[in-house]
Design an enzyme around this catalytic site. Structure first.
Site, PDB file in Angstrom:
ATOM      1  N   VAL A 198      38.220  50.504  17.854  1.00 29.80           N
ATOM      2  CA  VAL A 198      37.705  49.159  17.573  1.00 29.80           C
ATOM      3  C   VAL A 198      38.765  48.328  16.862  1.00 29.80           C
ATOM      4  O   VAL A 198      39.033  47.181  17.221  1.00 29.80           O
ATOM      5  CB  VAL A 198      36.417  49.232  16.738  1.00 29.80           C
ATOM      6  CG1 VAL A 198      35.971  47.833  16.323  1.00 29.80           C
ATOM      7  CG2 VAL A 198      35.309  49.916  17.527  1.00 29.80           C
ATOM      8  N   PRO A 258      54.876  37.547  45.475  1.00 29.57           N
ATOM      9  CA  PRO A 258      55.343  37.959  46.799  1.00 29.57           C
ATOM     10  C   PRO A 258      54.575  37.373  47.981  1.00 29.57           C
ATOM     11  O   PRO A 258      54.982  37.559  49.124  1.00 29.57           O
ATOM     12  CB  PRO A 258      55.184  39.476  46.755  1.00 29.57           C
ATOM     13  CG  PRO A 258      54.046  39.699  45.812  1.00 29.57           C
ATOM     14  CD  PRO A 258      54.202  38.644  44.751  1.00 29.57           C
ATOM     15  N   ASP A 310      57.968  26.308  48.466  1.00 30.76           N
ATOM     16  CA  ASP A 310      58.775  27.117  49.375  1.00 30.76           C
ATOM     17  C   ASP A 310      57.913  27.714  50.475  1.00 30.76           C
ATOM     18  O   ASP A 310      56.697  27.887  50.307  1.00 30.76           O
ATOM     19  CB  ASP A 310      59.445  28.269  48.619  1.00 30.76           C
ATOM     20  CG  ASP A 310      60.745  27.833  47.956  1.00 30.76           C
ATOM     21  OD1 ASP A 310      61.196  26.713  48.224  1.00 30.76           O
ATOM     22  OD2 ASP A 310      61.289  28.620  47.169  1.00 30.76           O
ATOM     23  N   LYS A 359      62.810  26.840  53.723  1.00 29.80           N
ATOM     24  CA  LYS A 359      64.137  27.176  54.254  1.00 29.80           C
ATOM     25  C   LYS A 359      63.927  28.286  55.280  1.00 29.80           C
ATOM     26  O   LYS A 359      63.807  29.454  54.947  1.00 29.80           O
ATOM     27  CB  LYS A 359      65.065  27.646  53.135  1.00 29.80           C
ATOM     28  CG  LYS A 359      65.503  26.545  52.171  1.00 29.80           C
ATOM     29  CD  LYS A 359      66.476  27.104  51.147  1.00 29.80           C
ATOM     30  CE  LYS A 359      67.067  25.989  50.281  1.00 29.80           C
ATOM     31  NZ  LYS A 359      66.057  25.327  49.460  1.00 29.80           N
ATOM     32  N   GLY A 391      58.570  31.446  45.972  1.00 25.91           N
ATOM     33  CA  GLY A 391      58.161  32.817  46.219  1.00 25.91           C
ATOM     34  C   GLY A 391      58.828  33.753  45.228  1.00 25.91           C
ATOM     35  O   GLY A 391      59.942  33.493  44.764  1.00 25.91           O
ATOM     36  N   ASP A 436      60.180  35.439  42.057  1.00 25.03           N
ATOM     37  CA  ASP A 436      60.558  34.949  40.737  1.00 25.03           C
ATOM     38  C   ASP A 436      61.620  33.869  40.906  1.00 25.03           C
ATOM     39  O   ASP A 436      62.513  33.987  41.757  1.00 25.03           O
ATOM     40  CB  ASP A 436      61.112  36.105  39.894  1.00 25.03           C
ATOM     41  CG  ASP A 436      61.503  35.650  38.499  1.00 25.03           C
ATOM     42  OD1 ASP A 436      60.645  35.749  37.601  1.00 25.03           O
ATOM     43  OD2 ASP A 436      62.638  35.198  38.302  1.00 25.03           O
ATOM     44  N   MET A 451      66.342  39.665  52.076  1.00 23.36           N
ATOM     45  CA  MET A 451      66.978  38.743  53.030  1.00 23.36           C
ATOM     46  C   MET A 451      68.031  39.457  53.882  1.00 23.36           C
ATOM     47  O   MET A 451      69.088  38.889  54.187  1.00 23.36           O
ATOM     48  CB  MET A 451      67.621  37.561  52.278  1.00 23.36           C
ATOM     49  CG  MET A 451      66.641  36.772  51.452  1.00 23.36           C
ATOM     50  SD  MET A 451      67.422  35.423  50.519  1.00 23.36           S
ATOM     51  CE  MET A 451      68.385  36.369  49.315  1.00 23.36           C
ATOM     52  N   GLY A 487      55.083  41.451  53.069  1.00 27.18           N
ATOM     53  CA  GLY A 487      54.476  42.302  52.048  1.00 27.18           C
ATOM     54  C   GLY A 487      53.426  41.612  51.211  1.00 27.18           C
ATOM     55  O   GLY A 487      53.559  40.435  50.862  1.00 27.18           O
TER      56      GLY A 487
END
Length: 426
Positions: A26, A177, A200, A222, A253, A255, A337, A366
């Site tokens: 507690v 992600p 993005d 992009k 997307g 970080d 990438m 993903g």
């Protein structure tokens, strides 16, 4: 006797003496809020949990390692009684009553003079909920009501606009992600308060549908070898809308600082004199392998993992990556990438000494409903990508942890509904 409701009030405990009697679970739950309130806290208990002891070690509270004794509540403003000794609890409660100290009891709420509400916070707003009726208090309902209100404030479903003038500026928000549930609480709140969102392609697209009609959404996609918004144009749009007094969110997307050009945008805003808030996001380099059942580290298998951009081939003179050094590492290699360059990457790693049979997993889309995983080895990955028509965005994991995840997946009778791992192909 009339059953009067409790009178809600916010206690300002900064610098004021608070005593906590008992160092168990507690106390472990309640102490962080008391510390955050700036209280001068003394813990009285012969023992404490490891987490409570860590608070003592950090200097956040003082600890008197003994049982409660008469007089412990002298000069005290507030006391939390949370021991497993009913007799000690009763004596401490009686002292609090005589000294007119507000007292919370974890063992007997009816004998207490104060109750701890279910609390939650959302950007300067504290929500505190107490439920009580003829049948007594209902802490579970209090928690459920609190959660509903705080979640509504976080995601914008409860309209609570700021009525004071906002400082114009930009928030660089890492959206995670792809799964909209994986954006941070702060990121989602800022998105709900935005006037302009510059998004993005790899950001959580489903969140854009939740925005009110007045919000302007600018596509900063992009697309590999296709249409794109130049970085200079993105920077200019951020500055233009912020200078116009709008609340601007740059939704990215993953970080903002992991191959996201977040620092370039921050520098442009700083040069223009525009305040900027950076909200970290869950990087796909860790979350996407996890969603596919692959741990990037595993005891006895991999003690390190390295994240590398694969957008430039190893033989390209623009490459800043030491592929020979990466080939000598024994841990996990995560390539972002790199779908169209994976053949050249695999050849460079093998040439540098990595075994051709090293497992490789490619996780496309993903954490989204379209996620799929394709397995190969360094020797076969180039042809596998073509045969299986693997396309960006995809995270590539290289190393023995790929097989660790495969063994765990084989042991599960069904696909994991949380990670949404739809299976593997070769």
């Amino acid at each position: 006797m009339v059953d009067h409701p409790a009178y809600p009030v916010g206690l300002r405990l900064s610098g004021r003496r608070v005593v906590v009697i008992g160092g168990g679970q507690v106390a472990q739950r309640r102490l962080p809020a008391l510390i955050a309130a700036g209280a001068d806290i003394t813990l009285v208990s012969p023992s404490a949990t490891a987490s409570v002891e860590a608070m003592v070690t950090a200097g956040e509270i003082r600890w008197e390692r003994r049982r409660y004794a008469e007089g412990d509540l002298a000069e005290t403003w507030y006391v939390l009684i949370a021991t497993t000794d009913p007799e000690a609890n009763a004596r401490a409660s009686a002292e609090a009553e005589r000294a007119r100290v507000w007292c919370v009891r974890s063992d007997d709420a009816d004998a207490a003079t104060a109750w701890t509400p279910a609390t939650g916070r959302s950007e300067g707003v504290t929500v505190a909920v107490l439920t009580a009726g003829p049948q007594g208090r209902d802490p579970r309902r209090s928690a459920a009501v609190r959660d509903a209100i705080v979640e509504g404030l976080h995601n914008g479903t409860i309209a609570a606009p700021h009525h004071r003038t906002r400082t114009p500026g930009v928030a660089l928000v890492g959206g995670g992600p792809g799964d909209p549930d994986l954006i941070t609480v702060r990121g989602r709140r800022l998105l709900a308060e935005a006037d302009v969102v510059i998004a993005d392609r790899l950001g959580p697209r489903d969140l854009l549908a939740e925005l009110p009609p007045h919000v302007e959404v600018i596509d900063a996609a992009k697309i590999p070898y296709g249409r794109f918004m130049a970085q200079e144009a993105i920077n200019a749009a951020l500055i233009e809308h912020a200078r116009a007094g709008r609340a601007v969110v740059r939704l990215k997307g993953g970080d903002p600082y992991v191959f996201g050009r977040g620092m370039e945008e921050l520098e442009a805003l700083a040069e223009a004199g525009i305040p900027c808030t950076v909200v970290p996001g869950i990087s796909s380099s860790i979350s996407v392998p996890g969603a596919a059942g692959i741990p990037v580290t595993h005891r006895g298998v991999a003690h390190e993992f390295t994240v590398v951009s694969g957008h430039v081939a190893p033989e390209d003179e623009r490459s800043l990556v030491d592929w020979d050094a990466l080939a000598r590492l024994r841990g996990t290699l995560v390539v972002l990438m790199g779908v169209d360059k994976i053949g050249a990457i695999a050849r460079a790693l093998v040439a540098g000494g990595r075994a051709p049979h090293t497992p490789v997993a490619l996780i496309q889309e993903g954490t989204t409903a379209s996620q799929r995983r394709v397995d190969a080895t360094l020797a076969t990955v180039a042809e596998t990508v073509v045969a299986e028509d693997v396309r960006p965005p995809a995270v590539i994991v290289i190393g023995e942890v790929v097989e660790v995840g495969a063994r765990a997946a084989a042991a599960r009778p069904t696909a994991d509904p949380v990670t949404r791992c739809p299976g593997r192909t070769r």
